[in-house]
Design a protein around this motif. Structure first.
Motif, mmCIF file in Angstrom:
data_model
loop_
_atom_site.group_PDB
_atom_site.id
_atom_site.type_symbol
_atom_site.label_atom_id
_atom_site.label_comp_id
_atom_site.label_asym_id
_atom_site.label_seq_id
_atom_site.Cartn_x
_atom_site.Cartn_y
_atom_site.Cartn_z
ATOM 1 N N ALA A 37 7.751 18.618 24.070
ATOM 2 C CA ALA A 37 7.862 19.701 23.090
ATOM 3 C C ALA A 37 6.811 19.615 21.991
ATOM 4 C CB ALA A 37 9.256 19.698 22.465
ATOM 5 N N GLY A 38 6.273 18.423 21.770
ATOM 6 C CA GLY A 38 5.296 18.268 20.702
ATOM 7 C C GLY A 38 5.391 16.905 20.053
ATOM 8 N N VAL A 39 5.043 16.841 18.771
ATOM 9 C CA VAL A 39 4.934 15.568 18.062
ATOM 10 C C VAL A 39 5.678 15.633 16.738
ATOM 11 C CG1 VAL A 39 3.336 13.894 17.042
ATOM 12 C CG2 VAL A 39 2.688 15.132 19.112
ATOM 13 N N GLY A 40 6.427 14.560 16.441
ATOM 14 C CA GLY A 40 7.051 14.402 15.138
ATOM 15 C C GLY A 40 6.459 13.193 14.440
ATOM 16 N N ALA A 41 6.532 13.160 13.114
ATOM 17 C CA ALA A 41 5.897 12.070 12.374
ATOM 18 C C ALA A 41 6.614 11.796 11.067
ATOM 19 C CB ALA A 41 4.434 12.409 12.097
ATOM 20 N N ASP A 42 6.396 10.600 10.556
ATOM 21 C CA ASP A 42 6.858 10.225 9.224
ATOM 22 C C ASP A 42 5.768 9.376 8.582
ATOM 23 O OD1 ASP A 42 8.476 10.079 7.017
ATOM 24 O OD2 ASP A 42 9.860 8.592 7.843
ATOM 25 N N THR A 43 5.646 9.455 7.256
ATOM 26 C CA THR A 43 4.590 8.748 6.530
ATOM 27 C C THR A 43 5.146 8.146 5.254
ATOM 28 O OG1 THR A 43 2.820 10.176 7.379
ATOM 29 C CG2 THR A 43 2.368 8.992 5.336
ATOM 30 N N VAL A 44 4.731 6.917 4.948
ATOM 31 C CA VAL A 44 5.072 6.288 3.675
ATOM 32 C C VAL A 44 3.795 5.746 3.035
ATOM 33 C CG1 VAL A 44 7.417 5.679 4.357
ATOM 34 C CG2 VAL A 44 5.566 4.043 4.724
ATOM 35 N N PHE A 45 3.828 5.612 1.708
ATOM 36 C CA PHE A 45 2.718 5.048 0.949
ATOM 37 C C PHE A 45 3.194 3.752 0.306
ATOM 38 C CE2 PHE A 45 2.064 9.576 1.200
ATOM 39 C CZ PHE A 45 0.700 9.696 1.460
ATOM 40 N N VAL A 46 2.455 2.671 0.556
ATOM 41 C CA VAL A 46 2.833 1.359 0.039
ATOM 42 C C VAL A 46 1.655 0.776 -0.735
ATOM 43 C CG1 VAL A 46 3.607 -0.968 0.605
ATOM 44 C CG2 VAL A 46 4.372 0.966 1.998
ATOM 45 N N ASN A 47 1.900 0.381 -1.971
ATOM 46 C CA ASN A 47 0.882 -0.275 -2.782
ATOM 47 C C ASN A 47 1.122 -1.781 -2.768
ATOM 48 O OD1 ASN A 47 -0.942 1.696 -4.493
ATOM 49 N ND2 ASN A 47 1.091 2.649 -4.317
ATOM 50 N N SER A 48 0.099 -2.528 -2.349
ATOM 51 C CA SER A 48 0.215 -3.981 -2.272
ATOM 52 C C SER A 48 -0.578 -4.635 -3.400
ATOM 53 C CB SER A 48 -0.308 -4.494 -0.926
ATOM 54 O OG SER A 48 -0.321 -5.907 -0.908
ATOM 55 N N SER A 49 0.085 -5.550 -4.099
ATOM 56 C CA SER A 49 -0.579 -6.307 -5.161
ATOM 57 C C SER A 49 -1.060 -7.666 -4.665
ATOM 58 C CB SER A 49 0.372 -6.497 -6.346
ATOM 59 O OG SER A 49 1.539 -7.205 -5.940
ATOM 60 N N ALA A 50 -0.997 -7.888 -3.350
ATOM 61 C CA ALA A 50 -1.472 -9.150 -2.785
ATOM 62 C C ALA A 50 -2.973 -9.290 -3.018
ATOM 63 C CB ALA A 50 -1.167 -9.202 -1.293
ATOM 64 N N PRO A 51 -3.463 -10.512 -3.192
ATOM 65 C CA PRO A 51 -4.897 -10.719 -3.439
ATOM 66 C C PRO A 51 -5.745 -10.153 -2.304
ATOM 67 C CG PRO A 51 -3.655 -12.732 -3.853
ATOM 68 C CD PRO A 51 -2.712 -11.783 -3.191
ATOM 69 N N ARG A 52 -6.911 -9.636 -2.664
ATOM 70 C CA ARG A 52 -7.802 -9.082 -1.661
ATOM 71 C C ARG A 52 -8.427 -10.199 -0.833
ATOM 72 N NH1 ARG A 52 -13.067 -9.585 -1.971
ATOM 73 N NH2 ARG A 52 -14.057 -10.351 -3.868
ATOM 74 N N LYS A 53 -8.986 -9.818 0.316
ATOM 75 C CA LYS A 53 -9.648 -10.755 1.215
ATOM 76 C C LYS A 53 -11.127 -10.392 1.343
ATOM 77 C CE LYS A 53 -5.803 -12.888 2.340
ATOM 78 N NZ LYS A 53 -5.568 -14.330 2.110
ATOM 79 N N ASP A 54 -11.961 -11.413 1.393
ATOM 80 C CA ASP A 54 -13.385 -11.178 1.621
ATOM 81 C C ASP A 54 -13.646 -10.636 3.023
ATOM 82 O OD1 ASP A 54 -14.498 -11.788 -0.797
ATOM 83 O OD2 ASP A 54 -15.417 -13.671 -0.179
ATOM 84 N N LEU A 55 -12.808 -11.056 3.972
ATOM 85 C CA LEU A 55 -13.042 -10.686 5.367
ATOM 86 C C LEU A 55 -11.709 -10.432 6.061
ATOM 87 C CD1 LEU A 55 -15.144 -10.399 7.679
ATOM 88 C CD2 LEU A 55 -14.852 -12.852 8.109
ATOM 89 N N ARG A 56 -11.619 -9.291 6.729
ATOM 90 C CA ARG A 56 -10.438 -8.984 7.545
ATOM 91 C C ARG A 56 -10.910 -8.424 8.875
ATOM 92 N NH1 ARG A 56 -7.531 -4.522 8.648
ATOM 93 N NH2 ARG A 56 -8.420 -3.290 6.941
ATOM 94 N N ILE A 57 -10.389 -8.974 9.960
ATOM 95 C CA ILE A 57 -10.762 -8.544 11.309
ATOM 96 C C ILE A 57 -9.477 -8.231 12.064
ATOM 97 C CG2 ILE A 57 -11.948 -9.174 13.439
ATOM 98 C CD1 ILE A 57 -13.557 -11.216 11.757
ATOM 99 N N THR A 58 -9.373 -7.013 12.596
ATOM 100 C CA THR A 58 -8.147 -6.569 13.263
ATOM 101 C C THR A 58 -8.454 -6.128 14.686
ATOM 102 O OG1 THR A 58 -7.210 -5.832 11.160
ATOM 103 C CG2 THR A 58 -6.189 -4.982 13.167
ATOM 104 N N LEU A 59 -7.672 -6.638 15.629
ATOM 105 C CA LEU A 59 -7.783 -6.283 17.043
ATOM 106 C C LEU A 59 -6.560 -5.486 17.473
ATOM 107 C CD1 LEU A 59 -8.696 -6.592 20.084
ATOM 108 C CD2 LEU A 59 -7.489 -8.804 20.045
#
Length: 240
Positions: A100-122
């Motif tokens: 029939a089609g597509v349904g979706a939901d979205t949330v916004f999350v603010n993280s105060s965790a320290p930033r990283k110099d390097l992030r690699i995601t597979l």
């Protein structure tokens, strides 16, 4: 903060989303509810995105975190997967599709965790398969599933063995030298899927959350277990 359920009729499930039109009148469209996180602020860097999907013929959902998409298997109308947040605002969307089609939901999350110099995601596009992210640091140490913490602070935050990913490497402060990123097709849990060719996507983010942020995406095909693909080799000139 969250956005209510959005109903759409067209989506590209891997590598990006294409919305063709909205249609809120079709009762048979799937309904998606993100139960966790609920939005707002968190001090955590790793969160579990979980929720429910209701609708006929939905075996998978597509989770999109800050523009990076991946598939997640639905079991008993539920989905769940760990994700690594970026510092600051994160946009998390989950899409489900049926005839029939597509349904979706979205949330916004603010993280105060320290930033990283390097992030690699597979991430990858087959179920029941195990792809391994390998990152070799300037010292020669290799961060991977059986050696998740390195002396300079490199960390394999997530190790997924049942399909789709993500596997994520992070480093708080880069040291000067050469870094090598590889992906290994380890295998799969289901014999019928062990030899299935799999499309992989690797995103490398340097200086995330700063004015010097740099993002690079690599896409490639691994054809069989045991295959190793060299994704990238790059040099970090300074430790600032």
């Amino acid at each position: 903060m969250r956005i209510g359920v959005v109903l759409i009729v067209s989506i590209t499930l891997f590598g990006g989303i294409v919305i063709a039109q909205q249609d809120s009148t079709r009762a048979s469209l799937p309904q998606v509810i993100i139960a966790s996180p609920l939005g707002g602020w968190t001090s955590e860097r790793i969160v579990t995105v979980s929720g429910e999907v209701h609708g006929e013929g939905v075996d998978f959902v597509t989770l999109v975190l800050n523009g990076v998409s991946q598939r997640i298997r639905v079991e008993g109308n539920n989905f769940s997967r760990q994700q690594v947040l970026a510092p600051g605002e994160n946009v998390i969307s989950v899409y489900a599709e049926n005839k029939a089609g597509v349904g979706a939901d979205t949330v916004f999350v603010n993280s105060s965790a320290p930033r990283k110099d390097l992030r690699i995601t597979l991430t990858w596009d087959t179920n029941g398969t195990d792809m391994d992210l390998w990152v070799t640091e300037p010292s020669g140490e290799k961060c991977f599933y059986s050696y998740k913490e390195t002396k300079i602070g490199g960390s394999l935050d997530t190790d997924v063995t049942d399909g789709y990913g993500p596997e994520t490497y992070t480093l708080s402060r880069c040291v000067k030298g050469s870094y090598k990123v590889e992906v290994h097709y380890f295998g799969g849990k289901e014999p019928t899927l062990c030899k299935e060719p799999t499309f992989c996507k690797v995103e490398i983010v340097k200086k995330e959350g700063t004015s010097q942020e740099e993002r690079t995406v690599y896409k490639f095909l691994l054809r069989h277990p045991g295959e190793v693909h060299l994704v990238s080799e790059f040099f970090i000139a300074t430790e600032d």
